[in-house]
Scaffold this active site. Structure first.
Site, PDB file in Angstrom:
ATOM      1  N   ARG A 154       0.849  -1.188   0.000  1.00 36.47           N
ATOM      2  CA  ARG A 154       0.000   0.000   0.000  1.00 36.47           C
ATOM      3  C   ARG A 154       0.881   1.232   0.000  1.00 36.47           C
ATOM      4  NH1 ARG A 154      -2.542  -0.718   5.496  1.00 36.47           N
ATOM      5  NH2 ARG A 154      -0.505  -1.689   5.664  1.00 36.47           N
ATOM      6  N   GLY A 256     -16.203   6.259   2.830  1.00 38.82           N
ATOM      7  CA  GLY A 256     -15.560   7.515   2.446  1.00 38.82           C
ATOM      8  C   GLY A 256     -16.047   7.999   1.103  1.00 38.82           C
ATOM      9  N   GLY A 260      -9.591   5.643  -4.645  1.00 42.19           N
ATOM     10  CA  GLY A 260      -8.821   6.215  -5.753  1.00 42.19           C
ATOM     11  C   GLY A 260      -7.466   5.541  -5.810  1.00 42.19           C
ATOM     12  N   CYS A 263      -4.045   1.991  -8.232  1.00 41.00           N
ATOM     13  CA  CYS A 263      -4.228   0.536  -8.294  1.00 41.00           C
ATOM     14  C   CYS A 263      -5.683   0.100  -8.401  1.00 41.00           C
ATOM     15  CB  CYS A 263      -3.577  -0.106  -7.083  1.00 41.00           C
ATOM     16  SG  CYS A 263      -1.838   0.309  -6.959  1.00 41.00           S
ATOM     17  N   LYS A 266      -7.616   1.157 -11.649  1.00 36.56           N
ATOM     18  CA  LYS A 266      -6.990   0.565 -12.846  1.00 36.56           C
ATOM     19  C   LYS A 266      -7.134  -0.958 -12.842  1.00 36.56           C
ATOM     20  CE  LYS A 266      -2.325   0.385 -12.763  1.00 36.56           C
ATOM     21  NZ  LYS A 266      -1.791  -0.969 -12.845  1.00 36.56           N
ATOM     22  N   LYS A 324      -5.180   9.281  -0.657  1.00 36.52           N
ATOM     23  CA  LYS A 324      -5.148   8.785   0.715  1.00 36.52           C
ATOM     24  C   LYS A 324      -3.988   9.478   1.428  1.00 36.52           C
ATOM     25  CE  LYS A 324      -2.577   4.807   1.088  1.00 36.52           C
ATOM     26  NZ  LYS A 324      -2.434   3.377   1.117  1.00 36.52           N
ATOM     27  N   ARG A 331      -3.429  10.417  -8.249  1.00 39.81           N
ATOM     28  CA  ARG A 331      -4.113   9.650  -9.298  1.00 39.81           C
ATOM     29  C   ARG A 331      -5.493   9.163  -8.842  1.00 39.81           C
ATOM     30  NH1 ARG A 331       0.775   5.857 -11.144  1.00 39.81           N
ATOM     31  NH2 ARG A 331       1.359   6.231  -8.978  1.00 39.81           N
TER      32      ARG A 331
HETATM   33  C1  UGA Z   1      -3.786  -1.016  -2.856  1.00 38.02           C
HETATM   34  C2  UGA Z   1      -3.820  -2.314  -2.040  1.00 38.02           C
HETATM   35  O1  UGA Z   1      -4.287  -2.043  -0.723  1.00 38.02           O
HETATM   36  C3  UGA Z   1      -2.443  -2.952  -1.984  1.00 38.02           C
HETATM   37  O2  UGA Z   1      -2.527  -4.194  -1.305  1.00 38.02           O
HETATM   38  C4  UGA Z   1      -1.949  -3.184  -3.416  1.00 38.02           C
HETATM   39  O3  UGA Z   1      -0.646  -3.725  -3.435  1.00 38.02           O
HETATM   40  C5  UGA Z   1      -1.912  -1.857  -4.132  1.00 38.02           C
HETATM   41  O4  UGA Z   1      -3.240  -1.302  -4.144  1.00 38.02           O
HETATM   42  C6  UGA Z   1      -1.416  -2.116  -5.530  1.00 38.02           C
HETATM   43  O5  UGA Z   1      -2.079  -2.838  -6.272  1.00 38.02           O
HETATM   44  O6  UGA Z   1      -0.293  -1.717  -5.841  1.00 38.02           O
HETATM   45  P1  UGA Z   1      -3.122   1.533  -2.341  1.00 38.02           P
HETATM   46  O7  UGA Z   1      -3.814   1.852  -3.617  1.00 38.02           O
HETATM   47  O8  UGA Z   1      -1.769   2.081  -2.094  1.00 38.02           O
HETATM   48  O9  UGA Z   1      -2.973  -0.077  -2.165  1.00 38.02           O
HETATM   49  O10 UGA Z   1      -4.009   2.074  -1.147  1.00 38.02           O
HETATM   50  P2  UGA Z   1      -5.149   1.521  -0.181  1.00 38.02           P
HETATM   51  O11 UGA Z   1      -4.731   1.761   1.206  1.00 38.02           O
HETATM   52  O12 UGA Z   1      -5.553   0.164  -0.533  1.00 38.02           O
HETATM   53  O13 UGA Z   1      -6.340   2.541  -0.510  1.00 38.02           O
HETATM   54  C7  UGA Z   1      -6.921   2.618  -1.803  1.00 38.02           C
HETATM   55  C8  UGA Z   1      -8.116   3.522  -1.792  1.00 38.02           C
HETATM   56  O14 UGA Z   1      -9.186   2.954  -1.022  1.00 38.02           O
HETATM   57  C9  UGA Z   1      -7.867   4.904  -1.167  1.00 38.02           C
HETATM   58  O15 UGA Z   1      -8.506   5.894  -1.946  1.00 38.02           O
HETATM   59  C10 UGA Z   1      -8.490   4.804   0.206  1.00 38.02           C
HETATM   60  O16 UGA Z   1      -8.926   6.049   0.724  1.00 38.02           O
HETATM   61  C11 UGA Z   1      -9.665   3.892  -0.077  1.00 38.02           C
HETATM   62  N1  UGA Z   1     -10.142   3.176   1.126  1.00 38.02           N
HETATM   63  C12 UGA Z   1      -9.374   2.219   1.715  1.00 38.02           C
HETATM   64  C13 UGA Z   1     -11.393   3.478   1.648  1.00 38.02           C
HETATM   65  O17 UGA Z   1     -12.121   4.351   1.126  1.00 38.02           O
HETATM   66  N2  UGA Z   1     -11.830   2.784   2.747  1.00 38.02           N
HETATM   67  C14 UGA Z   1     -11.082   1.838   3.351  1.00 38.02           C
HETATM   68  O18 UGA Z   1     -11.556   1.236   4.341  1.00 38.02           O
HETATM   69  C15 UGA Z   1      -9.820   1.544   2.817  1.00 38.02           C
END
Ligand code: UGA
Length: 442
Positions: A154, A256, A260, A263, A266, A324, A331
């Site tokens: 993440r 929320g 976004g 990852c 896409k 986040k 992005r």
């Molecule tokens: C995500 C995955 O969590 C990773 O395991 C994965 O390796 C990565 O994509 C990838 O494919 O490279 P990331 O995009 O960095 O990681 O961030 P996340 O923490 O997963 O959050 C993604 C989005 O979901 C953010 O916009 C966040 O605000 C939102 N989110 C997350 C929520 O709205 N609610 C939640 O409970 C958790």
């Protein structure tokens, strides 16, 4: 173990630095000369907590180095990680694999001795087969295996995720490659991280399935949040109530403004396209994608409603712009749709983000970037928490209230309590909690 990482973007850099930290000799290669020169000076092109220190200490110890000479990186390595980008291809939603295939060509020309070629980039099912074909065609006598080893890092927590993963997925049927990968991940394996050996295609699909499921989980709670508002329930309590069931689990149930980042949007789209290509649609993920796109747009309506139904001529302060916290990445950030819709509604935007303002400036016109949260709120008609950066959790709310023209707060991340906000005299609107007719907490 000599490891080379091809591609010094987010995944490549974090992986390379962490492998070096385990004690391996790591050479990170990228064709981008400016990027490599910066890395050699110790300048990290992305904001990722802890990365700069790991890069610095391992560069100093000589275990981590950088080069633009990709063939040399391949020649010197026992294991070559492919960590180049796979953006969404223009027009059709498929992952663009041209960088992966180009690097496979380069690898084929430079292999010496038995080499394990590992795809870390997120690639659709069957890409490993194509990489193998390209390398074999370019160098019929080469001794190599192609393995899939998707990353689950993440942004903002990548070092922690790399060093303490829930699992490591390795896709190969080749016993030699399996032994090498066991050696590569020995430090984690000894730390009891499960090392899961599966077929190459299974590993490739597991990555998309993982992101697709998490995107779906977030979207589920987001829809439930809307329902909570309609029936007068509290989504955070619902999330806790369901999350304590081990079969569901408490994580990724924070309602929320929509997911976004580089990852989930896409990868969910790429999974949908792959499934359609194989005539085996993943309808839940298809729906997830469209609900989430729509959600980002409706967030602006929520803000407008909390401001009394009209933002024309008003000033709105946005706290947080990145998708986040703990990243500078804009992005697919929900803030993009929010800024656009509020500006279209005639509002002036004052925004503050601890890391994302430079990237935001390239996306938005006419946004005033503030010094801090208080400067953003100064003279504004409402303040909106868009991204839950740690420093927004402990705002001096009395001061914010004094600075605002009208004490309206829209909290899209539920970081404050409605009862507290009411006591402080705010008109407070949040996500999935009982609201009045203007979408304000009751
Ligand atoms: C995500 C995955 O969590 C990773 O395991 C994965 O390796 C990565 O994509 C990838 O494919 O490279 P990331 O995009 O960095 O990681 O961030 P996340 O923490 O997963 O959050 C993604 C989005 O979901 C953010 O916009 C966040 O605000 C939102 N989110 C997350 C929520 O709205 N609610 C939640 O409970 C958790």
């Amino acid at each position: 173990m000599k490891i080379s990482v091809l591609g010094c973007g987010y995944v490549g850099l974090v992986s390379g630095a962490c492998f070096a930290d385990f004690g391996d000799t790591v050479l990170c290669a990228d064709l981008d000369e400016t990027r490599i020169a910066a890395l050699e000076r110790g300048d990290i092109p992305i904001f990722e907590p802890g990365l700069e220190q790991i890069v610095a200490s391992n560069t100093q110890s000589g275990r981590l180095s950088f080069t633009t000479d990709v063939p040399r990186a391949v020649r010197e390595a026992d294991v070559v990680f492919i960590a180049v980008g796979t953006p969404t291809r223009r027009g059709d939603g498929h992952a663009d694999l041209s960088y992966v295939y180009a690097v496979a060509e380069t690898i084929s020309k430079s292999l010496t001795g038995y080499t394990v070629i590992v795809t870390k980039s997120t690639v659709p099912v069957g890409t490993g087969d194509e990489v193998e074909r390209i390398v074999r065609q370019g160098n019929p006598d080469a001794d190599f295996s192609v393995v899939s080893n998707p990353e689950f890092l993440r942004e903002g927590a990548a070092i922690e995720d790399f060093k303490r993963p829930d699992r490591i997925v390795v896709g190969t049927d080749d016993p030699r490659a399996r032994d090498v990968m066991t050696e590569v991940y020995r430090p984690l394996f000894l730390n009891r991280s499960p090392l899961l050996f599966v077929s190459r295609r299974t590993a490739e699909l597991t990555k998309y399935a993982s992101n697709g499921f998490l995107a779906m989980k977030i979207t589920f709670i987001n829809e439930l949040a809307d329902l909570c508002e309609a029936v007068g329930a509290d989504v955070q309590d619902v999330a806790r109530g369901i999350g304590l069931d081990n079969r569901i689990g408490p994580k990724f149930l924070n309602a929320g403004p929509g997911f976004g980042g580089s990852c989930f949007p896409k990868d969910a789209l790429a999974l949908v396209k792959t499934a359609q290509d194989y005539d085996s649609p993943v309808r839940l993920v298809e729906t997830t994608v469209s609900i989430n796109d729509n959600r980002k747009r409706t967030m602006a309506q929520k803000i407008i409603a909390a401001c009394g139904g009209d933002v024309s001529g008003r000033t709105i302060a946005l706290l947080g712009l990145t998708f986040k916290p703990n990243t500078d990445d804009m992005r697919e950030a929900p803030s993009i749709a929010i800024v656009q819709a509020l500006q279209a509604g005639g509002a002036t935007i004052r925004a503050f983000d601890p890391q994302g303002m430079q990237a935001a400036a390239a996306l938005f016109d006419g946004v005033h970037y503030a010094e801090d949260a208080y400067d953003a709120a100064d003279g504004a008609d409402a303040v909106v928490i868009v991204t839950e950066w740690e420093l927004f959790r402990a705002l001096d709310l009395a001061r914010i209230k004094e600075l605002l023209r009208t004490p309206v707060m829209i909290d899209l991340r539920n970081i404050y309590r409605p009862s507290e906000m009411k006591q402080l005299g705010f008109y407070y609107s949040s996500i999935g909690r009982p609201n009045d007719a203007h979408g304000r907490s009751t």
